[in-house]
Motif scaffolding. Structure first.
Motif, PDB file in Angstrom:
ATOM      1  N   VAL A   1       0.848  -1.201   0.000  1.00 37.72           N
ATOM      2  CA  VAL A   1       0.000   0.000   0.000  1.00 37.72           C
ATOM      3  C   VAL A   1       0.883   1.250   0.000  1.00 37.72           C
ATOM      4  O   VAL A   1       0.665   2.181  -0.789  1.00 37.72           O
ATOM      5  CB  VAL A   1      -0.968   0.003   1.204  1.00 37.72           C
ATOM      6  CG1 VAL A   1      -1.590   1.373   1.409  1.00 37.72           C
ATOM      7  CG2 VAL A   1      -2.054  -1.044   1.015  1.00 37.72           C
ATOM      8  N   CYS A   2       1.886   1.277   0.881  1.00 38.85           N
ATOM      9  CA  CYS A   2       2.760   2.458   0.978  1.00 38.85           C
ATOM     10  C   CYS A   2       3.562   2.688  -0.304  1.00 38.85           C
ATOM     11  O   CYS A   2       3.548   3.785  -0.869  1.00 38.85           O
ATOM     12  CB  CYS A   2       3.709   2.313   2.162  1.00 38.85           C
ATOM     13  SG  CYS A   2       2.890   2.316   3.758  1.00 38.85           S
ATOM     14  N   ILE A   3       4.257   1.655  -0.738  1.00 45.23           N
ATOM     15  CA  ILE A   3       5.101   1.799  -1.925  1.00 45.23           C
ATOM     16  C   ILE A   3       4.250   1.978  -3.178  1.00 45.23           C
ATOM     17  O   ILE A   3       4.592   2.749  -4.078  1.00 45.23           O
ATOM     18  CB  ILE A   3       6.059   0.589  -2.058  1.00 45.23           C
ATOM     19  CG1 ILE A   3       6.961   0.486  -0.838  1.00 45.23           C
ATOM     20  CG2 ILE A   3       6.888   0.678  -3.330  1.00 45.23           C
ATOM     21  CD1 ILE A   3       7.817   1.707  -0.579  1.00 45.23           C
ATOM     22  N   GLY A   4       3.122   1.282  -3.243  1.00 49.61           N
ATOM     23  CA  GLY A   4       2.223   1.409  -4.390  1.00 49.61           C
ATOM     24  C   GLY A   4       1.650   2.815  -4.500  1.00 49.61           C
ATOM     25  O   GLY A   4       1.544   3.365  -5.598  1.00 49.61           O
ATOM     26  N   ALA A   5       1.279   3.405  -3.373  1.00 50.71           N
ATOM     27  CA  ALA A   5       0.767   4.778  -3.384  1.00 50.71           C
ATOM     28  C   ALA A   5       1.832   5.744  -3.904  1.00 50.71           C
ATOM     29  O   ALA A   5       1.545   6.631  -4.723  1.00 50.71           O
ATOM     30  CB  ALA A   5       0.306   5.187  -1.990  1.00 50.71           C
ATOM     31  N   LEU A   6       3.059   5.555  -3.443  1.00 51.34           N
ATOM     32  CA  LEU A   6       4.154   6.405  -3.933  1.00 51.34           C
ATOM     33  C   LEU A   6       4.401   6.189  -5.429  1.00 51.34           C
ATOM     34  O   LEU A   6       4.709   7.139  -6.164  1.00 51.34           O
ATOM     35  CB  LEU A   6       5.430   6.133  -3.136  1.00 51.34           C
ATOM     36  CG  LEU A   6       5.398   6.562  -1.671  1.00 51.34           C
ATOM     37  CD1 LEU A   6       6.653   6.086  -0.944  1.00 51.34           C
ATOM     38  CD2 LEU A   6       5.235   8.065  -1.550  1.00 51.34           C
ATOM     39  N   ALA A   7       4.262   4.954  -5.877  1.00 49.18           N
ATOM     40  CA  ALA A   7       4.464   4.662  -7.299  1.00 49.18           C
ATOM     41  C   ALA A   7       3.399   5.341  -8.149  1.00 49.18           C
ATOM     42  O   ALA A   7       3.702   5.877  -9.222  1.00 49.18           O
ATOM     43  CB  ALA A   7       4.444   3.154  -7.531  1.00 49.18           C
ATOM     44  N   TRP A   8       2.147   5.326  -7.684  1.00 48.82           N
ATOM     45  CA  TRP A   8       1.093   6.026  -8.436  1.00 48.82           C
ATOM     46  C   TRP A   8       1.335   7.532  -8.429  1.00 48.82           C
ATOM     47  O   TRP A   8       1.116   8.209  -9.454  1.00 48.82           O
ATOM     48  CB  TRP A   8      -0.288   5.695  -7.868  1.00 48.82           C
ATOM     49  CG  TRP A   8      -0.782   4.350  -8.304  1.00 48.82           C
ATOM     50  CD1 TRP A   8      -0.873   3.227  -7.545  1.00 48.82           C
ATOM     51  CD2 TRP A   8      -1.215   3.983  -9.624  1.00 48.82           C
ATOM     52  NE1 TRP A   8      -1.338   2.176  -8.306  1.00 48.82           N
ATOM     53  CE2 TRP A   8      -1.559   2.612  -9.588  1.00 48.82           C
ATOM     54  CE3 TRP A   8      -1.338   4.668 -10.823  1.00 48.82           C
ATOM     55  CZ2 TRP A   8      -2.028   1.928 -10.699  1.00 48.82           C
ATOM     56  CZ3 TRP A   8      -1.810   3.987 -11.937  1.00 48.82           C
ATOM     57  CH2 TRP A   8      -2.146   2.635 -11.878  1.00 48.82           C
ATOM     58  N   LEU A   9       1.810   8.087  -7.306  1.00 50.86           N
ATOM     59  CA  LEU A   9       2.105   9.519  -7.245  1.00 50.86           C
ATOM     60  C   LEU A   9       3.253   9.895  -8.182  1.00 50.86           C
ATOM     61  O   LEU A   9       3.276  10.998  -8.728  1.00 50.86           O
ATOM     62  CB  LEU A   9       2.445   9.936  -5.812  1.00 50.86           C
ATOM     63  CG  LEU A   9       1.278   9.925  -4.824  1.00 50.86           C
ATOM     64  CD1 LEU A   9       1.775  10.202  -3.407  1.00 50.86           C
ATOM     65  CD2 LEU A   9       0.208  10.919  -5.232  1.00 50.86           C
ATOM     66  N   LEU A  10       4.198   8.983  -8.357  1.00 49.71           N
ATOM     67  CA  LEU A  10       5.334   9.226  -9.234  1.00 49.71           C
ATOM     68  C   LEU A  10       4.884   9.562 -10.667  1.00 49.71           C
ATOM     69  O   LEU A  10       5.516  10.369 -11.342  1.00 49.71           O
ATOM     70  CB  LEU A  10       6.254   8.002  -9.250  1.00 49.71           C
ATOM     71  CG  LEU A  10       7.453   8.047 -10.186  1.00 49.71           C
ATOM     72  CD1 LEU A  10       8.457   9.083  -9.688  1.00 49.71           C
ATOM     73  CD2 LEU A  10       8.108   6.684 -10.275  1.00 49.71           C
ATOM     74  N   LEU A  11       3.801   8.952 -11.086  1.00 49.07           N
ATOM     75  CA  LEU A  11       3.318   9.182 -12.453  1.00 49.07           C
ATOM     76  C   LEU A  11       2.913  10.635 -12.699  1.00 49.07           C
ATOM     77  O   LEU A  11       2.938  11.097 -13.832  1.00 49.07           O
ATOM     78  CB  LEU A  11       2.122   8.277 -12.761  1.00 49.07           C
ATOM     79  CG  LEU A  11       2.378   6.792 -12.739  1.00 49.07           C
ATOM     80  CD1 LEU A  11       1.100   6.041 -13.052  1.00 49.07           C
ATOM     81  CD2 LEU A  11       3.464   6.412 -13.721  1.00 49.07           C
ATOM     82  N   PHE A  12       2.522  11.320 -11.636  1.00 46.11           N
ATOM     83  CA  PHE A  12       2.020  12.688 -11.788  1.00 46.11           C
ATOM     84  C   PHE A  12       3.071  13.754 -11.487  1.00 46.11           C
ATOM     85  O   PHE A  12       2.764  14.935 -11.491  1.00 46.11           O
ATOM     86  CB  PHE A  12       0.784  12.882 -10.906  1.00 46.11           C
ATOM     87  CG  PHE A  12      -0.295  11.896 -11.231  1.00 46.11           C
ATOM     88  CD1 PHE A  12      -1.013  12.007 -12.405  1.00 46.11           C
ATOM     89  CD2 PHE A  12      -0.560  10.838 -10.384  1.00 46.11           C
ATOM     90  CE1 PHE A  12      -2.003  11.081 -12.729  1.00 46.11           C
ATOM     91  CE2 PHE A  12      -1.541   9.904 -10.692  1.00 46.11           C
ATOM     92  CZ  PHE A  12      -2.266  10.037 -11.866  1.00 46.11           C
ATOM     93  N   GLU A  13       4.291  13.320 -11.236  1.00 47.72           N
ATOM     94  CA  GLU A  13       5.381  14.266 -11.020  1.00 47.72           C
ATOM     95  C   GLU A  13       5.671  14.997 -12.339  1.00 47.72           C
ATOM     96  O   GLU A  13       5.589  14.408 -13.423  1.00 47.72           O
ATOM     97  CB  GLU A  13       6.646  13.538 -10.566  1.00 47.72           C
ATOM     98  CG  GLU A  13       6.588  13.020  -9.151  1.00 47.72           C
ATOM     99  CD  GLU A  13       6.577  14.144  -8.134  1.00 47.72           C
ATOM    100  OE1 GLU A  13       7.357  15.104  -8.275  1.00 47.72           O
ATOM    101  OE2 GLU A  13       5.780  14.050  -7.190  1.00 47.72           O
ATOM    102  N   PRO A  14       6.037  16.266 -12.268  1.00 47.52           N
ATOM    103  CA  PRO A  14       6.339  17.006 -13.496  1.00 47.52           C
ATOM    104  C   PRO A  14       7.426  16.345 -14.352  1.00 47.52           C
ATOM    105  O   PRO A  14       7.340  16.349 -15.579  1.00 47.52           O
ATOM    106  CB  PRO A  14       6.809  18.377 -12.985  1.00 47.52           C
ATOM    107  CG  PRO A  14       6.165  18.514 -11.646  1.00 47.52           C
ATOM    108  CD  PRO A  14       6.076  17.116 -11.090  1.00 47.52           C
ATOM    109  N   PHE A  15       8.409  15.732 -13.686  1.00 45.15           N
ATOM    110  CA  PHE A  15       9.478  15.072 -14.433  1.00 45.15           C
ATOM    111  C   PHE A  15       8.904  13.924 -15.272  1.00 45.15           C
ATOM    112  O   PHE A  15       9.301  13.721 -16.423  1.00 45.15           O
ATOM    113  CB  PHE A  15      10.545  14.545 -13.467  1.00 45.15           C
ATOM    114  CG  PHE A  15      11.694  13.865 -14.153  1.00 45.15           C
ATOM    115  CD1 PHE A  15      12.682  14.624 -14.772  1.00 45.15           C
ATOM    116  CD2 PHE A  15      11.787  12.482 -14.206  1.00 45.15           C
ATOM    117  CE1 PHE A  15      13.751  14.006 -15.415  1.00 45.15           C
ATOM    118  CE2 PHE A  15      12.836  11.863 -14.848  1.00 45.15           C
ATOM    119  CZ  PHE A  15      13.822  12.625 -15.455  1.00 45.15           C
ATOM    120  N   SER A  16       7.970  13.175 -14.716  1.00 42.10           N
ATOM    121  CA  SER A  16       7.391  12.027 -15.428  1.00 42.10           C
ATOM    122  C   SER A  16       6.488  12.448 -16.573  1.00 42.10           C
ATOM    123  O   SER A  16       6.411  11.771 -17.594  1.00 42.10           O
ATOM    124  CB  SER A  16       6.589  11.152 -14.461  1.00 42.10           C
ATOM    125  OG  SER A  16       7.424  10.634 -13.469  1.00 42.10           O
TER     126      SER A  16
END
Length: 189
Positions: free
Chosen positions: A94-109
């Motif tokens: 849950v913790c790592i998965g939530a961070l992974a989904w947030l990574l997609l919306f980072e400006p760099f991504s």
């Protein structure tokens, strides 16, 4: 249904990477043409197959683990330990998965484009949250089964051949006969 989706995705991504690699080699040696995008495509497909393949290994309880306390516990203690381990796995995913989904919306991504295929970087990064989400579903299934005292890995009582044959829509008996026939032919030589 989920087993079938996992199998198809893992096999399709790894199969596509293999086909692209073979075609790239043949085209290069036969015609002298270099497929400039092939290396990048193969890397991305292998990343996807790795994260989806991790779900398959979780489903079959084939991840590496160290059982330090299990030999010293009775059946009830082993069950409690299995519930705790599954719960810790769920919390982690849950913790790592939530961070992974947030990574997609980072400006760099969202603003970075891959060099050869010109894909947005989030398309490549999508393998991580998809794999972790599928693993979370499997980990929740394992947690519930452990808590109920049911065999957590239902496939554990059946052969891997049977489970995978059913997941791909084949009749397990046909596959077993084929494997047996191949073994007999090999031993007869």
């Amino acid at each position: 249904m989920l087993t079938r989706v996992e199998n198809v995705l893992a096999a399709a991504t790894l199969g596509a990477a293999t086909v692209i690699a073979i075609v790239a080699i043949l085209v290069r040696y036969l015609f002298g043409i270099f497929l400039w995008w092939s290396e990048e495509a193969i890397i991305y497909l292998i990343i996807y197959s790795t994260f989806i393949g991790a779900v398959v290994t979780l489903r079959h309880n084939e991840h590496v683990n160290v059982d330090v306390f299990g030999p010293f516990l009775r059946a009830r203690g082993k069950r409690a330990l299995a519930v705790i381990a599954a719960a810790v796995t769920v919390v982690y995913l849950v913790c790592i998965g939530a961070l992974a989904w947030l990574l997609l919306f980072e400006p760099f991504s969202t603003s970075t484009i891959t060099p050869a295929l010109k894909l947005p970087l989030w398309v490549v990064e999508l393998a991580v949250p998809i794999g972790l989400t599928l693993m979370l579903v499997r980990a929740l299934e394992i947690l519930v089964r452990n808590a109920r005292g049911v065999e957590a890995f239902a496939e554990g009582e059946r052969s891997l051949l049977e489970v995978e044959a059913e997941a791909t829509g084949l009749d397990p008996r046909d596959v077993e006969r084929s494997v047996k026939r191949d073994d007999e032919e090999e031993n007869g030589r």
